[in-house]
Design a protein around this motif. Structure first.
Motif, short mmCIF file in Angstrom:
data_model
loop_
_atom_site.label_atom_id
_atom_site.label_comp_id
_atom_site.label_asym_id
_atom_site.label_seq_id
_atom_site.Cartn_x
_atom_site.Cartn_y
_atom_site.Cartn_z
N MET A 97 0.83 -1.20 0.00
CA MET A 97 0.00 0.00 0.00
C MET A 97 0.87 1.25 0.00
O MET A 97 1.94 1.28 0.60
N PHE A 98 0.40 2.27 -0.70
CA PHE A 98 1.10 3.56 -0.76
C PHE A 98 0.20 4.68 -0.24
O PHE A 98 -0.99 4.73 -0.57
N VAL A 99 0.78 5.58 0.56
CA VAL A 99 0.08 6.79 1.01
C VAL A 99 1.00 7.98 0.71
O VAL A 99 2.18 7.95 1.03
N PRO A 100 0.47 9.04 0.08
CA PRO A 100 1.31 10.16 -0.32
C PRO A 100 1.79 11.02 0.84
O PRO A 100 1.12 11.12 1.87
N ALA A 101 2.93 11.65 0.63
CA ALA A 101 3.40 12.68 1.56
C ALA A 101 2.50 13.90 1.42
O ALA A 101 1.84 14.10 0.39
N HIS A 102 2.47 14.72 2.46
CA HIS A 102 1.67 15.95 2.43
C HIS A 102 2.50 17.11 2.94
O HIS A 102 3.09 17.04 4.01
N ILE A 103 2.55 18.16 2.14
CA ILE A 103 3.22 19.39 2.54
C ILE A 103 2.17 20.42 2.94
O ILE A 103 1.32 20.79 2.14
N THR A 104 2.21 20.85 4.19
CA THR A 104 1.33 21.93 4.65
C THR A 104 2.03 23.26 4.43
O THR A 104 3.15 23.47 4.89
N GLY A 105 1.34 24.16 3.73
CA GLY A 105 1.89 25.49 3.50
C GLY A 105 1.60 26.44 4.65
O GLY A 105 2.46 27.20 5.08
N PHE A 106 0.37 26.38 5.14
CA PHE A 106 -0.02 27.19 6.31
C PHE A 106 -1.23 26.54 6.97
O PHE A 106 -1.94 25.74 6.36
N PHE A 107 -1.47 26.90 8.23
CA PHE A 107 -2.54 26.25 8.98
C PHE A 107 -2.93 27.09 10.19
O PHE A 107 -2.22 28.02 10.57
N SER A 108 -4.06 26.75 10.78
CA SER A 108 -4.45 27.28 12.09
C SER A 108 -4.94 26.12 12.94
O SER A 108 -5.48 25.13 12.42
N ILE A 109 -4.71 26.22 14.23
CA ILE A 109 -4.96 25.11 15.17
C ILE A 109 -6.31 25.28 15.85
O ILE A 109 -6.64 26.36 16.33
N HIS A 110 -7.08 24.20 15.91
CA HIS A 110 -8.40 24.25 16.54
C HIS A 110 -8.57 23.04 17.46
O HIS A 110 -8.61 21.90 17.01
N ILE A 111 -8.62 23.30 18.75
CA ILE A 111 -8.75 22.26 19.76
C ILE A 111 -10.21 22.19 20.24
O ILE A 111 -10.80 23.22 20.56
N ASP A 112 -10.76 21.00 20.30
CA ASP A 112 -12.13 20.80 20.74
C ASP A 112 -12.17 19.70 21.80
O ASP A 112 -11.25 18.88 21.88
N ARG A 113 -13.22 19.70 22.61
CA ARG A 113 -13.37 18.63 23.60
C ARG A 113 -13.46 17.26 22.92
O ARG A 113 -13.05 16.26 23.48
#
Length: 251
Positions: free
Chosen positions: A1-17
């Motif tokens: 099985m193959f799963v691609p790499a992922h490059i994140t350019g930008f993000f924001s963090i969201h924490i939930d219960r």
């Protein structure tokens, strides 16, 4: 099985219960290189490029009577979503609700917030809401990506730092709004560079490299340079990099 790499350019963090609702918004691209996954009967051991390792989200998912063999051109903790790719692959092999399992394990381990969603969707993926169920804008892109891994960066240390998190969220939300006004790969690269610079996450060496290569930035979260190019630009870009790895956006 193959799963691609992922490059994140930008993000924001969201924490939930709720763990499933915890995640990130942002944008990134998946690559035609990533992780090849193989399992054999064993004792719950994990090998990455023939070296025994302990990858937290994978360990949570792998049954004790199997050994896991992961092969990749990319090192762990380099901002290329290797833990997420490995978790998603293992989850696909053993669970029906594999996406939920993979995302939950990444969140609980603090190793990622949105990689597995992008790796499941593939392409140039803009994540419009955090967690699951996901909401994304997917754009197919015919571009090459040149990657140069310069070192490691621990995701867990950054996403749990409140001061860094506040700055990341402020800049990340602004970048997402700007990208949605003009959702092109060129604008994505421009905003990715701005995000790395304004959050203070950009490495000095990568900053210098970005000055000489257009459409370039730093992968989040990692000490990895990347640029998006056309085929006829690959040779020139590779000539000025340390150890370039040529990839293509996989849609």
């Amino acid at each position: 099985m193959f799963v691609p790499a992922h490059i994140t350019g930008f993000f924001s963090i969201h924490i939930d219960r709720e763990v499933l609702k915890t995640g990130s918004k942002g944008a990134g691209i998946t690559l035609n290189r990533g992780v090849k996954i193989e399992v054999k009967e064993g004792r719950g051991r994990i090998y990455y490029n023939n070296k025994k390792v302990d990858i937290c989200p994978v360990k949570k998912l792998l049954p004790e009577n199997f050994d896991l063999f992961l092969t990749s051109p990319f090192p762990l903790a380099s901002g290329l979503g290797m833990s997420g790719a490995s978790a998603l692959g293992v989850a696909k092999l053993f669970y029906n609700n594999f996406l939920e399992k993979a995302h939950t394990s990444e969140v609980l381990c603090g190793t990622g917030l949105g990689d597995v969603i992008a790796q499941y969707v593939k392409g140039f993926v803009i994540r419009l809401k955090p967690g699951l169920p996901f909401k994304v804008l997917k754009i197919n892109v015919d571009k090459y990506v040149v990657v140069d891994v310069l070192g490691k960066m621990e995701t867990r240390e950054i996403i749990k730092d409140n001061i860094k998190k506040e700055r990341i969220n402020r800049v990340g939300e602004r970048c997402l709004n700007e990208l949605l006004k003009k959702p092109t790969i060129e604008n994505f690269m421009k905003l990715s560079y701005r995000f790395a610079l304004e959050t203070g996450l950009m490495d000095d060496e990568i900053k210098e490299m970005c000055k000489t290569v257009k459409n370039s930035s730093q992968s989040m979260l990692g000490k990895t340079f990347f640029c998006v190019v056309d085929r006829d630009e690959i040779k020139e870009v590779c000539s000025i990099l340390n150890d370039p790895i040529i990839c293509k956006v996989i849609n």
